[in-house]
Design a protein around this motif. Sequence first.
Motif, PDB file in Angstrom:
ATOM      1  N   TYR A   1     -17.904 -52.928 -11.950  1.00  0.00           N
ATOM      2  CA  TYR A   1     -17.622 -51.695 -12.675  1.00  0.00           C
ATOM      3  C   TYR A   1     -16.942 -50.702 -11.744  1.00  0.00           C
ATOM      4  O   TYR A   1     -17.112 -50.762 -10.518  1.00  0.00           O
ATOM      5  N   ASN A   2     -16.205 -49.777 -12.319  1.00  0.00           N
ATOM      6  CA  ASN A   2     -15.494 -48.774 -11.526  1.00  0.00           C
ATOM      7  C   ASN A   2     -16.421 -47.857 -10.730  1.00  0.00           C
ATOM      8  O   ASN A   2     -15.994 -47.248  -9.766  1.00  0.00           O
ATOM      9  N   CYS A   3     -17.681 -47.785 -11.109  1.00  0.00           N
ATOM     10  CA  CYS A   3     -18.625 -46.895 -10.418  1.00  0.00           C
ATOM     11  C   CYS A   3     -19.193 -47.499  -9.141  1.00  0.00           C
ATOM     12  O   CYS A   3     -19.940 -46.835  -8.415  1.00  0.00           O
ATOM     13  N   GLY A   4     -18.877 -48.761  -8.839  1.00  0.00           N
ATOM     14  CA  GLY A   4     -19.382 -49.389  -7.619  1.00  0.00           C
ATOM     15  C   GLY A   4     -20.550 -50.329  -7.852  1.00  0.00           C
ATOM     16  O   GLY A   4     -21.091 -50.910  -6.920  1.00  0.00           O
ATOM     17  N   LEU A   5     -20.941 -50.505  -9.096  1.00  0.00           N
ATOM     18  CA  LEU A   5     -22.001 -51.444  -9.445  1.00  0.00           C
ATOM     19  C   LEU A   5     -21.363 -52.764  -9.847  1.00  0.00           C
ATOM     20  O   LEU A   5     -20.277 -52.782 -10.427  1.00  0.00           O
TER      21      LEU A   5
END
Length: 153
Positions: free
Chosen positions: A38-42
């Motif tokens: 995911y773009n959030c780093g997850l």
Amino acid sequence: MKLALTAVFVKDIKKSREFYSGVLRLEEHMDSGVHLSYNCGLSLWQEDSALETIHGGKSQPGSGNRFELCFESEDLETDFARVNDSGAEVISPVAEQPWGQRVFRVYDPDWHIIEVAEPLTMTVKRFIAAGLSAQEISAKTTIPPEIVEQMAK
């Protein structure tokens, strides 16, 4: 060195994708079948594939509930209603924590703890609107007064 991403091992990547992409509405970055970032780093990694890659399949996975993934939301009530309506098991509904921040917690499909919280800047601004001084907010939140003042701007 910097943290590049956090990989969560999941038993059923399709079910976990429904939760993280569908219910939490995280924006997908890349999908390779057994790994979804995911773009959030997850990222999500199919557990059997992860264990095979890392340990040659010899390691037994533990249960979830050993850590908490924390997300921020500027629309906590709407997000809680959506997550609750999805059938996710709620640990705690929206409530103010001892430090003043409003959060809710649920389990993901693999029993990892998911916290969704208002940004701390919203917490500070809520306390300012209630008439608290920077010193009072600092005492309640443990955020240093100079950072409280920066967040208030």
